[in-house]
Scaffold this motif. Structure first.
Motif, PDB file in Angstrom:
ATOM      1  N   VAL A  22     101.689 124.629  12.567  1.00  0.00           N
ATOM      2  CA  VAL A  22     102.137 125.377  11.393  1.00  0.00           C
ATOM      3  C   VAL A  22     101.056 125.394  10.317  1.00  0.00           C
ATOM      4  CG1 VAL A  22     103.863 125.521   9.547  1.00  0.00           C
ATOM      5  CG2 VAL A  22     104.556 124.838  11.851  1.00  0.00           C
ATOM      6  N   CYS A  23     100.693 126.600   9.874  1.00  0.00           N
ATOM      7  CA  CYS A  23      99.733 126.786   8.785  1.00  0.00           C
ATOM      8  C   CYS A  23     100.477 126.834   7.455  1.00  0.00           C
ATOM      9  CB  CYS A  23      98.970 128.096   8.969  1.00  0.00           C
ATOM     10  SG  CYS A  23      98.028 128.207  10.507  1.00  0.00           S
ATOM     11  N   HIS A  24      99.734 126.707   6.366  1.00  0.00           N
ATOM     12  CA  HIS A  24     100.396 126.806   5.064  1.00  0.00           C
ATOM     13  C   HIS A  24     100.534 128.260   4.627  1.00  0.00           C
ATOM     14  CE1 HIS A  24      96.586 127.614   2.974  1.00  0.00           C
ATOM     15  NE2 HIS A  24      96.058 126.497   3.448  1.00  0.00           N
ATOM     16  N   VAL A  25     101.463 128.496   3.710  1.00  0.00           N
ATOM     17  CA  VAL A  25     101.663 129.836   3.162  1.00  0.00           C
ATOM     18  C   VAL A  25     100.410 130.261   2.409  1.00  0.00           C
ATOM     19  CG1 VAL A  25     104.181 129.673   3.022  1.00  0.00           C
ATOM     20  CG2 VAL A  25     102.790 128.842   1.123  1.00  0.00           C
ATOM     21  N   LEU A  45      94.658 121.320  27.471  1.00  0.00           N
ATOM     22  CA  LEU A  45      95.304 120.101  27.974  1.00  0.00           C
ATOM     23  C   LEU A  45      96.548 120.420  28.795  1.00  0.00           C
ATOM     24  CD1 LEU A  45      95.060 117.827  24.798  1.00  0.00           C
ATOM     25  CD2 LEU A  45      93.723 117.607  26.914  1.00  0.00           C
ATOM     26  N   GLY A  46      96.826 121.706  28.978  1.00  0.00           N
ATOM     27  CA  GLY A  46      97.987 122.112  29.762  1.00  0.00           C
ATOM     28  C   GLY A  46      99.294 122.085  28.996  1.00  0.00           C
ATOM     29  N   LYS A  47      99.215 122.077  27.668  1.00  0.00           N
ATOM     30  CA  LYS A  47     100.422 122.022  26.853  1.00  0.00           C
ATOM     31  C   LYS A  47     100.853 123.417  26.412  1.00  0.00           C
ATOM     32  CE  LYS A  47      99.271 117.405  25.190  1.00  0.00           C
ATOM     33  NZ  LYS A  47     100.305 116.725  25.992  1.00  0.00           N
ATOM     34  N   LYS A  48     102.114 123.543  26.079  1.00  0.00           N
ATOM     35  CA  LYS A  48     102.637 124.788  25.514  1.00  0.00           C
ATOM     36  C   LYS A  48     102.440 124.707  24.013  1.00  0.00           C
ATOM     37  CE  LYS A  48     106.753 127.730  25.321  1.00  0.00           C
ATOM     38  NZ  LYS A  48     108.177 127.874  25.734  1.00  0.00           N
ATOM     39  N   ALA A  49     101.761 125.697  23.446  1.00  0.00           N
ATOM     40  CA  ALA A  49     101.438 125.648  22.022  1.00  0.00           C
ATOM     41  C   ALA A  49     101.516 127.048  21.416  1.00  0.00           C
ATOM     42  CB  ALA A  49     100.046 125.062  21.800  1.00  0.00           C
ATOM     43  N   GLN A  50     101.802 127.087  20.120  1.00  0.00           N
ATOM     44  CA  GLN A  50     101.864 128.350  19.388  1.00  0.00           C
ATOM     45  C   GLN A  50     101.547 128.079  17.924  1.00  0.00           C
ATOM     46  OE1 GLN A  50     102.886 131.812  20.450  1.00  0.00           O
ATOM     47  NE2 GLN A  50     101.730 131.969  18.540  1.00  0.00           N
ATOM     48  N   VAL A  51     100.825 129.001  17.284  1.00  0.00           N
ATOM     49  CA  VAL A  51     100.504 128.885  15.865  1.00  0.00           C
ATOM     50  C   VAL A  51     101.483 129.723  15.060  1.00  0.00           C
ATOM     51  CG1 VAL A  51      98.748 129.215  14.077  1.00  0.00           C
ATOM     52  CG2 VAL A  51      98.065 128.528  16.385  1.00  0.00           C
ATOM     53  N   PHE A  52     101.993 129.148  13.960  1.00  0.00           N
ATOM     54  CA  PHE A  52     102.952 129.842  13.102  1.00  0.00           C
ATOM     55  C   PHE A  52     102.458 129.859  11.662  1.00  0.00           C
ATOM     56  CE2 PHE A  52     105.383 128.370  16.703  1.00  0.00           C
ATOM     57  CZ  PHE A  52     106.301 129.375  16.942  1.00  0.00           C
ATOM     58  N   CYS A  53     102.751 130.936  10.962  1.00  0.00           N
ATOM     59  CA  CYS A  53     102.447 131.034   9.536  1.00  0.00           C
ATOM     60  C   CYS A  53     103.524 131.884   8.873  1.00  0.00           C
ATOM     61  CB  CYS A  53     101.071 131.656   9.297  1.00  0.00           C
ATOM     62  SG  CYS A  53     100.589 131.652   7.549  1.00  0.00           S
ATOM     63  N   ALA A  54     104.094 131.367   7.784  1.00  0.00           N
ATOM     64  CA  ALA A  54     105.189 132.064   7.111  1.00  0.00           C
ATOM     65  C   ALA A  54     104.718 133.252   6.296  1.00  0.00           C
ATOM     66  CB  ALA A  54     105.953 131.075   6.223  1.00  0.00           C
ATOM     67  N   SER A  55     103.416 133.352   6.048  1.00  0.00           N
ATOM     68  CA  SER A  55     102.856 134.474   5.281  1.00  0.00           C
ATOM     69  C   SER A  55     102.107 135.426   6.199  1.00  0.00           C
ATOM     70  CB  SER A  55     101.893 133.958   4.211  1.00  0.00           C
ATOM     71  OG  SER A  55     102.522 133.107   3.292  1.00  0.00           O
ATOM     72  N   SER A  56     101.880 136.622   5.694  1.00  0.00           N
ATOM     73  CA  SER A  56     101.044 137.559   6.440  1.00  0.00           C
ATOM     74  C   SER A  56      99.600 137.069   6.421  1.00  0.00           C
ATOM     75  CB  SER A  56     101.139 138.960   5.822  1.00  0.00           C
ATOM     76  OG  SER A  56     100.734 138.928   4.465  1.00  0.00           O
ATOM     77  N   ILE A  57      98.827 137.471   7.428  1.00  0.00           N
ATOM     78  CA  ILE A  57      97.446 137.010   7.565  1.00  0.00           C
ATOM     79  C   ILE A  57      96.501 138.001   6.892  1.00  0.00           C
ATOM     80  CG2 ILE A  57      95.651 136.266   9.168  1.00  0.00           C
ATOM     81  CD1 ILE A  57      98.245 134.611   9.268  1.00  0.00           C
ATOM     82  N   PRO A  58      95.710 137.549   5.918  1.00  0.00           N
ATOM     83  CA  PRO A  58      94.738 138.463   5.285  1.00  0.00           C
ATOM     84  C   PRO A  58      93.779 139.050   6.311  1.00  0.00           C
ATOM     85  CG  PRO A  58      94.979 136.463   3.986  1.00  0.00           C
ATOM     86  CD  PRO A  58      95.712 136.228   5.271  1.00  0.00           C
ATOM     87  N   GLU A  59      93.428 140.303   6.115  1.00  0.00           N
ATOM     88  CA  GLU A  59      92.587 141.017   7.075  1.00  0.00           C
ATOM     89  C   GLU A  59      91.219 140.380   7.241  1.00  0.00           C
ATOM     90  OE1 GLU A  59      89.985 144.696   8.141  1.00  0.00           O
ATOM     91  OE2 GLU A  59      90.052 143.671   6.214  1.00  0.00           O
TER      92      GLU A  59
END
Length: 324
Positions: A22-25, A45-59
């Protein structure tokens, strides 16, 4: 205040198969670059992973490898959460609520971080979270590839201002050199982070500079960005990134305050200082945090009232410094 070692965090990761990063807003290069590098590491490492961010990503961060994988989903279904460069739980935005119902860890470099997760690696002397992430990769036995190095170089160079800010230290330079051992495109990274601007962003910058004012005999610069400035320029929320630096770079200015109107009842601040004045103390008293020379806070007041409150805190901090 609970603190853990890099090795303890590495063991925590080793014992879990599903990890949400999880990233910060209002994400910056450090949170995004660090999280994306860790995402690639966890996949290796063979793990299930996903990145999340509650804000939109600047271009401006669209060049980062894997950036298209960052999710804004309302729900995180992975069983464990690793907060990356998130100084306080409220900086998770809508994902804050999940902390009570899952295993959690944090990797960060903000000295104001109070340790809100089960496992907390917080190195307040580190120039960027990306520096700490490189140590974690070593502890996990993972070799950096070109994509990880690109993300981590972006993370470190973002938070150190191209290795020019006062928080830059020898450790940060060594970490940057580690990234350069891979065939990354330093010029391209620097262009996207520091030189490239859309026309809309240029118009927002022009508005900011035309409306910037100085107070306290030129010691404080104030930049106010109302919603109307975005409407007039066509700029996105993320286009305000870095504008506060024009205030602190103005001759004679010791503190720069950037006020960004979120709505009629909320204002987001970016604070910068030069020398010994610690803006993180003022930010902390208002519910925010950060570093001595770079901090932030969001205040639930209309912009004019919020600016007055922040100015009061900064003036008080200046008085304390003068009397010390």
């Amino acid at each position: 205040m609970k603190r853990n070692t890099i090795e303890q965090l590495a063991n925590w990761i080793a014992g879990r198969q599903e990890i949400a990063l999880v990233c910060h807003v209002s994400p910056d290069g450090d949170t995004l670059g660090s999280a994306l590098a860790l995402w690639r590491a966890l996949l290796s490492l063979g793990k299930k992973a996903q990145v999340f961010c509650a804000s939109s990503i600047p271009e401006m961060y669209s060049f980062l490898p894997g950036i298209e994988q960052v999710s804004n989903a309302d729900e995180i279904k992975l069983r464990s959460v690793l907060c990356v460069d998130v100084a306080s739980r409220d900086r998770m935005g809508k994902y804050e609520a999940i902390l009570g119902g899952c295993e959690s860890a944090c990797i960060d470099h903000h000295g104001t971080n109070e340790g809100y997760c089960d496992v907390n690696v917080v190195e307040g002397e580190a120039s960027a979270t990306g520096v700490v992430v490189i140590k974690l990769l070593d502890a996990l036995g993972i070799s950096m590839d070109r994509e990880m190095a690109t993300c981590l170089y972006a993370a470190i160079s973002s938070d150190t201002g191209r290795f020019m800010y006062s928080l830059t230290n020898a450790e940060a330079l060594r970490a940057g050199a580690r990234c350069l051992e891979q065939p990354i495109d330093v010029d391209e990274i620097g262009f996207w982070l520091f030189r490239r601007r859309t026309l809309a962003r240029n118009k927002l910058l022009a508005y900011a500079l035309n409306h910037m004012f100085l107070t306290e005999c030129g010691r404080i610069a104030v930049i106010e960005l109302p919603q109307s400035a975005y409407e007039e320029s066509g700029a996105a929320s993320g286009d305000a990134e870095g504008i506060v630096n024009y205030g602190i770079e103005t001759s004679g200015v010791e503190v720069a305050i950037q006020a960004k109107e979120q709505n009629e009842k909320q204002t987001k601040f970016s604070l910068r200082s030069r020398g010994a004045l610690d803006v993180s103390k003022a930010a902390a008293r208002l519910g925010g945090g950060g570093h001595a020379n770079a901090a932030g806070v969001t205040i639930g007041l209309p912009m004019d009232q919020a600016v007055a409150q922040v100015l009061e805190e900064i003036r008080a901090q200046m008085k304390i410094q003068a009397e010390a």
